[in-house]
Scaffold this active site. Sequence first.
Site, PDB file in Angstrom:
ATOM      1  CG  LEU A  15      -2.028  -1.079   1.172  1.00 48.81           C
ATOM      2  CD1 LEU A  15      -2.863  -1.031   2.438  1.00 48.81           C
ATOM      3  CD2 LEU A  15      -2.938  -0.929  -0.047  1.00 48.81           C
ATOM      4  CE  LYS A  65      11.642  -4.305   5.005  1.00 49.52           C
ATOM      5  NZ  LYS A  65      10.812  -3.985   6.141  1.00 49.52           N
ATOM      6  CB  ALA A 127      13.582 -15.359  12.820  1.00 50.47           C
ATOM      7  N   GLY A 128      11.973 -13.043  10.479  1.00 46.25           N
ATOM      8  CA  GLY A 128      12.124 -12.542   9.106  1.00 46.25           C
ATOM      9  C   GLY A 128      12.648 -11.116   9.054  1.00 46.25           C
ATOM     10  CE1 TYR A 222       0.872  -2.759   6.388  1.00 47.99           C
ATOM     11  CE2 TYR A 222      -1.188  -2.168   5.318  1.00 47.99           C
ATOM     12  CZ  TYR A 222       0.180  -2.352   5.266  1.00 47.99           C
ATOM     13  OH  TYR A 222       0.847  -2.157   4.089  1.00 47.99           O
TER      14      TYR A 222
HETATM   15  P1  ATR Z   1      11.627 -13.536   5.131  1.00 47.47           P
HETATM   16  O1  ATR Z   1      11.810 -14.739   6.026  1.00 47.47           O
HETATM   17  O2  ATR Z   1      11.894 -13.806   3.690  1.00 47.47           O
HETATM   18  O3  ATR Z   1      12.282 -12.288   5.648  1.00 47.47           O
HETATM   19  P2  ATR Z   1       9.148 -12.697   6.229  1.00 47.47           P
HETATM   20  O4  ATR Z   1       7.794 -12.603   5.627  1.00 47.47           O
HETATM   21  O5  ATR Z   1       9.726 -11.479   6.830  1.00 47.47           O
HETATM   22  O6  ATR Z   1      10.072 -13.274   5.113  1.00 47.47           O
HETATM   23  O7  ATR Z   1       9.207 -13.841   7.323  1.00 47.47           O
HETATM   24  C1  ATR Z   1       8.305 -14.830   7.393  1.00 47.47           C
HETATM   25  C2  ATR Z   1       8.250 -15.289   8.868  1.00 47.47           C
HETATM   26  O8  ATR Z   1       7.021 -15.936   9.093  1.00 47.47           O
HETATM   27  C3  ATR Z   1       9.342 -16.274   9.225  1.00 47.47           C
HETATM   28  O9  ATR Z   1       9.721 -16.056  10.565  1.00 47.47           O
HETATM   29  C4  ATR Z   1       8.628 -17.603   9.031  1.00 47.47           C
HETATM   30  O10 ATR Z   1       9.157 -18.671   9.767  1.00 47.47           O
HETATM   31  P3  ATR Z   1      10.303 -19.612   9.150  1.00 47.47           P
HETATM   32  O11 ATR Z   1      11.576 -18.883   9.388  1.00 47.47           O
HETATM   33  O12 ATR Z   1      10.199 -20.889   9.894  1.00 47.47           O
HETATM   34  O13 ATR Z   1       9.981 -19.764   7.676  1.00 47.47           O
HETATM   35  C5  ATR Z   1       7.282 -17.258   9.576  1.00 47.47           C
HETATM   36  N1  ATR Z   1       6.245 -18.185   9.092  1.00 47.47           N
HETATM   37  C6  ATR Z   1       5.756 -18.294   7.835  1.00 47.47           C
HETATM   38  N2  ATR Z   1       4.791 -19.236   7.775  1.00 47.47           N
HETATM   39  C7  ATR Z   1       4.660 -19.733   9.045  1.00 47.47           C
HETATM   40  C8  ATR Z   1       3.818 -20.705   9.654  1.00 47.47           C
HETATM   41  N3  ATR Z   1       2.900 -21.388   8.941  1.00 47.47           N
HETATM   42  N4  ATR Z   1       3.966 -20.942  10.974  1.00 47.47           N
HETATM   43  C9  ATR Z   1       4.866 -20.272  11.705  1.00 47.47           C
HETATM   44  N5  ATR Z   1       5.690 -19.327  11.206  1.00 47.47           N
HETATM   45  C10 ATR Z   1       5.599 -19.055   9.884  1.00 47.47           C
END
Ligand code: ATR
Length: 275
Positions: A15, A65, A127-128, A222
């Site tokens: 957005l 990032k 942890a993303g 959001y």
């Molecule tokens: P990126 O990891 O590429 O920076 P992000 O959208 O910032 O992308 O991060 C996605 C976060 O959501 C991660 O912490 C991911 O966990 P994993 O490291 O195990 O992939 C978490 N995530 C995504 N799907 C999930 C789920 N079904 N259950 C729990 N955590 C999830």
Amino acid sequence: MNKFLVIGNPIDHSLSPKLHNYWMEKNNINAIYEKEKLNSNNLQNFILNIKNKNICGANVTVPFKKEVIPYLDKLTPDAEATQSVNTILLDNEDKIIGHNTDIGGFENAIKFTKYDFKKKKVFLLGAGGVVPSIIFALNKMRVSSITLSNRTKKKAEDLQKFSNEKMLKNNKLSEIVVVNWGVIPEFDIVINATSVGLNNNQKLDLDFSNISKNKFFYDVIYNPKETKFLKTGKDLGNQTENGKKMFIYQAAEAFKLWHNIQPEINEEVIELLDQ
Ligand code: ATR
């Protein structure tokens, strides 16, 4: 026409164009803000376009990032510490500078809630890309502890190590602990920084039913306005807040950096993002 962009992958959901174009129009700035889906191998070329002044500035979102950093000339201290850049601009000496406005975005959003984070125990999920910025801000707010949990535990452990040894180093004010996914530690504040909930049907597989009331549930998401995570928090009698103000404040800080104008944040802006 002067052009600004947000880059990421995926990018459809962003957005940022809506918000920046609205503020530019309000402030009579003759420019356009668009979104562009990139792949890692386009990043260098993209930055060259800023250097060559084809693009005036950019926001960076997931998953670039950190990945964008090698192509930049300089980082601000906050971007350097977190190894996370969400705003790029060309300075007066034609150097490409990477900023991090997610930290200020989170801090301002929390100030707005009037909930005092000082000495509180925080349970942080995920942890993303945005999590280092949140840890950095929480540490500045002097929370007593941050318990990190991520589905892939190794990523939480890497982040704990990075925070202790590099990001916070001598400025460390908050303890950082890692727990297995599924464990619910004692906490005052729980923050969802995972991507679970972006899709309305998704629900975190965590059981909060045994927690007491008067906690604070914060979701970085959001859209939708109320994730299942926030609904659970509310139904259990807790204060809740979604990520909309964080999004608006990080954008406002970027806008100020590019245009040297502090954009107005009012009900109209807040409602704009609901449409
Ligand atoms: P990126 O990891 O590429 O920076 P992000 O959208 O910032 O992308 O991060 C996605 C976060 O959501 C991660 O912490 C991911 O966990 P994993 O490291 O195990 O992939 C978490 N995530 C995504 N799907 C999930 C789920 N079904 N259950 C729990 N955590 C999830």
